[in-house]
Design an enzyme around this catalytic site. Structure first.
Site, PDB file in Angstrom:
ATOM      1  N   TRP A  30      14.644 -13.022   2.145  1.00  0.00           N
ATOM      2  CA  TRP A  30      13.446 -12.762   2.952  1.00  0.00           C
ATOM      3  C   TRP A  30      13.696 -11.665   3.983  1.00  0.00           C
ATOM      4  CZ3 TRP A  30      15.812 -17.656   3.368  1.00  0.00           C
ATOM      5  CH2 TRP A  30      16.501 -17.889   4.551  1.00  0.00           C
ATOM      6  N   PHE A  67      19.791 -12.838   3.691  1.00  0.00           N
ATOM      7  CA  PHE A  67      18.798 -13.654   2.987  1.00  0.00           C
ATOM      8  C   PHE A  67      17.749 -12.768   2.337  1.00  0.00           C
ATOM      9  CE2 PHE A  67      20.474 -16.418   6.338  1.00  0.00           C
ATOM     10  CZ  PHE A  67      20.930 -17.460   5.549  1.00  0.00           C
ATOM     11  N   LYS A  88      20.782 -30.075   4.773  1.00  0.00           N
ATOM     12  CA  LYS A  88      21.894 -29.270   5.260  1.00  0.00           C
ATOM     13  C   LYS A  88      23.209 -29.857   4.750  1.00  0.00           C
ATOM     14  CE  LYS A  88      24.118 -28.016   9.666  1.00  0.00           C
ATOM     15  NZ  LYS A  88      25.056 -27.216   8.950  1.00  0.00           N
ATOM     16  N   ARG A 133      40.484 -28.861   1.360  1.00  0.00           N
ATOM     17  CA  ARG A 133      41.317 -29.906   0.760  1.00  0.00           C
ATOM     18  C   ARG A 133      42.212 -29.311  -0.330  1.00  0.00           C
ATOM     19  NH1 ARG A 133      37.654 -34.017  -1.501  1.00  0.00           N
ATOM     20  NH2 ARG A 133      37.751 -34.933   0.560  1.00  0.00           N
ATOM     21  N   GLU A 136      25.463 -20.637  -2.997  1.00  0.00           N
ATOM     22  CA  GLU A 136      24.062 -20.175  -3.048  1.00  0.00           C
ATOM     23  C   GLU A 136      23.705 -19.550  -4.394  1.00  0.00           C
ATOM     24  OE1 GLU A 136      22.488 -21.348  -0.660  1.00  0.00           O
ATOM     25  OE2 GLU A 136      23.472 -21.048   1.258  1.00  0.00           O
ATOM     26  N   LYS A 156      25.341 -28.357   2.061  1.00  0.00           N
ATOM     27  CA  LYS A 156      25.823 -28.007   0.721  1.00  0.00           C
ATOM     28  C   LYS A 156      27.040 -27.083   0.790  1.00  0.00           C
ATOM     29  CE  LYS A 156      21.569 -26.680  -0.137  1.00  0.00           C
ATOM     30  NZ  LYS A 156      20.822 -27.320   0.964  1.00  0.00           N
ATOM     31  N   THR A 157      26.911 -25.993   1.541  1.00  0.00           N
ATOM     32  CA  THR A 157      28.030 -25.057   1.687  1.00  0.00           C
ATOM     33  C   THR A 157      29.172 -25.720   2.452  1.00  0.00           C
ATOM     34  OG1 THR A 157      26.591 -23.129   1.545  1.00  0.00           O
ATOM     35  CG2 THR A 157      28.705 -22.820   2.659  1.00  0.00           C
ATOM     36  N   THR A 158      28.830 -26.505   3.460  1.00  0.00           N
ATOM     37  CA  THR A 158      29.854 -27.201   4.237  1.00  0.00           C
ATOM     38  C   THR A 158      30.666 -28.139   3.350  1.00  0.00           C
ATOM     39  OG1 THR A 158      28.447 -27.069   6.198  1.00  0.00           O
ATOM     40  CG2 THR A 158      30.232 -28.691   6.246  1.00  0.00           C
ATOM     41  N   ASN A 187      17.428 -30.179  -0.506  1.00  0.00           N
ATOM     42  CA  ASN A 187      16.847 -29.476   0.639  1.00  0.00           C
ATOM     43  C   ASN A 187      17.552 -29.764   1.957  1.00  0.00           C
ATOM     44  OD1 ASN A 187      14.912 -28.260  -0.984  1.00  0.00           O
ATOM     45  ND2 ASN A 187      13.505 -29.982  -0.773  1.00  0.00           N
TER      46      ASN A 187
END
Length: 197
Positions: A94, A92, A40, A52, A129, A42-44, A38
């Site tokens: 939603w 998204f 912040k 790399r 995602e 993950k994508t970063t 949960n």
């Protein structure tokens, strides 16, 4: 015994342990990594790995599920370096609030994912995602697992998103869970271009 000597002995024992683990790691193949949780980042983390890889002359492909059309700093940096991006571009779930629209968009971008996962020229494929596509039943779990198993042996894959399915976690070689401790958004600070996206 002097403190410096004790320190040197501890460090030598540590070095011996690390050297033994390195010597025991003899398998050379691509890996499946999952960045979930949960928090912040993950994508970063996925794009840090992509940067790399590109820096080492590797070829990378990116599939982004749930992302919209807004400016994407990682894409602006990596696409000119030869990284292919395929984006679901519905925003998204939603925001769309349409299971049918999202399912069709997922199926369309997944075709690019299948192509990338079968492309031996790609060293790394990012499925950003993706976990939501499985949990919302937009993408059949069995189709994903089959594609991951049948990919070229040298190819690594990164899967990101919250609530990763246990079968994906079990298949993965490396799993990192991002845990939220504190987030600026919770204090009413707006997400910022170049920092949050």
């Amino acid at each position: 015994m002097a403190a410096e000597d004790r320190h040197q002995q501890r460090q030598q024992r540590l070095k011996d342990q690390v050297d033994a683990r390195i010597a025991a790691a003899t398998d050379m193949r691509g890996i499946v990594m999952v960045f979930t949780g949960n928090g912040k980042g993950k994508t970063t983390a996925a794009f840090g790995t992509a940067t790399r890889a590109v820096g080492h002359g590797k070829r990378v492909g990116v599939i982004q599920f749930i992302k919209g059309e807004w400016p994407n700093g990682e894409r602006q940096l990596l696409e000119p370096q030869g990284v292919e991006f395929q984006v679901m571009a519905t925003g998204f779930t939603w925001e769309t609030q349409s299971r049918e629209t999202d399912s069709v968009a997922c199926a369309e971008v997944w075709q690019h994912g299948l192509r990338m996962l079968a492309d031996a020229r790609l060293d790394l494929v990012i499925l950003d995602e993706l976990t939501y596509m499985v949990s919302y039943d937009y993408l059949p779990l069995d189709a994903l697992l089959t594609a991951l198993r049948q990919r070229p042996a040298h190819q690594s894959v990164i899967i990101t998103g919250r609530g990763c399915h246990r079968d994906i976690l079990e298949m993965a070689d490396t799993v990192t869970e991002m845990r939220p401790v504190k987030h600026a958004f919770d204090a009413g600070i707006q997400a910022q271009q170049g920092i949050d996206w």
